[in-house]
Motif scaffolding. Structure first.
Motif, mmCIF file in Angstrom:
data_model
loop_
_atom_site.group_PDB
_atom_site.id
_atom_site.type_symbol
_atom_site.label_atom_id
_atom_site.label_comp_id
_atom_site.label_asym_id
_atom_site.label_seq_id
_atom_site.Cartn_x
_atom_site.Cartn_y
_atom_site.Cartn_z
ATOM 1 N N ASN A 1 8.245 4.120 -5.424
ATOM 2 C CA ASN A 1 9.415 3.723 -4.695
ATOM 3 C C ASN A 1 9.094 3.791 -3.211
ATOM 4 N N VAL A 2 9.218 2.660 -2.545
ATOM 5 C CA VAL A 2 8.953 2.594 -1.117
ATOM 6 C C VAL A 2 10.199 2.968 -0.321
ATOM 7 N N ARG A 3 11.365 2.581 -0.842
ATOM 8 C CA ARG A 3 12.609 2.826 -0.106
ATOM 9 C C ARG A 3 13.779 2.872 -1.087
ATOM 10 N N PHE A 4 14.752 3.727 -0.781
ATOM 11 C CA PHE A 4 15.958 3.848 -1.596
ATOM 12 C C PHE A 4 17.131 4.017 -0.650
ATOM 13 N N ASP A 5 18.075 3.094 -0.684
ATOM 14 C CA ASP A 5 19.264 3.153 0.169
ATOM 15 C C ASP A 5 20.518 3.085 -0.691
ATOM 16 N N ILE A 6 21.563 3.737 -0.225
ATOM 17 C CA ILE A 6 22.889 3.612 -0.827
ATOM 18 C C ILE A 6 23.787 3.039 0.258
ATOM 19 N N LYS B 1 6.598 -1.608 -4.486
ATOM 20 C CA LYS B 1 5.469 -2.450 -4.080
ATOM 21 C C LYS B 1 5.252 -3.596 -5.052
ATOM 22 N N THR B 2 5.471 -3.341 -6.350
ATOM 23 C CA THR B 2 5.242 -4.376 -7.349
ATOM 24 C C THR B 2 6.351 -4.344 -8.393
ATOM 25 N N GLN B 3 6.464 -5.433 -9.139
ATOM 26 C CA GLN B 3 7.425 -5.470 -10.245
ATOM 27 C C GLN B 3 7.049 -4.449 -11.308
ATOM 28 N N GLN B 4 5.754 -4.212 -11.464
ATOM 29 C CA GLN B 4 5.291 -3.232 -12.441
ATOM 30 C C GLN B 4 5.740 -1.820 -12.047
ATOM 31 N N ASP B 5 5.723 -1.534 -10.751
ATOM 32 C CA ASP B 5 6.203 -0.231 -10.283
ATOM 33 C C ASP B 5 7.687 -0.057 -10.590
ATOM 34 N N ALA B 6 8.465 -1.100 -10.373
ATOM 35 C CA ALA B 6 9.905 -1.033 -10.671
ATOM 36 C C ALA B 6 10.139 -0.846 -12.169
ATOM 37 N N ALA B 7 9.392 -1.568 -12.985
ATOM 38 C CA ALA B 7 9.537 -1.442 -14.441
ATOM 39 C C ALA B 7 9.140 -0.042 -14.906
ATOM 40 N N ALA B 8 8.077 0.507 -14.343
ATOM 41 C CA ALA B 8 7.630 1.855 -14.727
ATOM 42 C C ALA B 8 8.676 2.893 -14.358
ATOM 43 N N HIS B 9 9.334 2.709 -13.220
ATOM 44 C CA HIS B 9 10.384 3.645 -12.806
ATOM 45 C C HIS B 9 11.515 3.688 -13.832
#
Length: 66
Positions: free
Chosen positions: A1-6, A23-31
Motif C-alpha cells: 500500500n503506497v497511500r491510504f486516505d479517508i 504499485k500494481t494490481q497484483q498488490d491490490a489483489a494480494a491485500h
C-alpha cells in the motif's frame, strides 16, 4: 500500500470515500486476501448504506517507481 486516505464529503458528512493506492494490481489483489482486510470488510459491511464498490483509477502523479 503506497497511500491510504479517508475522505469525507463537504456536502454530506455521512458520505465517505476510502482511497488506497498500490504499485500494481497484483498488490491490490494480494491485500484483499490478508486477514486484516477480510476482518475489516466483514466488520464494516453493516455500516454501509449500500454495498461497497471498487472504482479503479490509474495513478498519474506522483510517479511511483516499481
Amino acid at each position: 500500500n503506497v497511500r491510504f486516505d479517508i475522505l469525507q464529503s463537504a456536502d454530506d458528512p455521512a458520505n465517505f470515500v476510502f482511497y488506497e493506492a498500490y504499485k500494481t494490481q497484483q498488490d491490490a489483489a494480494a491485500h484483499k486476501e490478508t486477514a486484516h482486510y477480510l476482518a475489516w470488510r466483514d466488520t464494516v459491511a453493516d455500516w454501509m448504506v449500500e454495498p461497497r464498490k471498487g472504482v479503479a483509477y490509474q495513478g498519474l502523479y506522483p510517479i511511483v517507481n516499481n
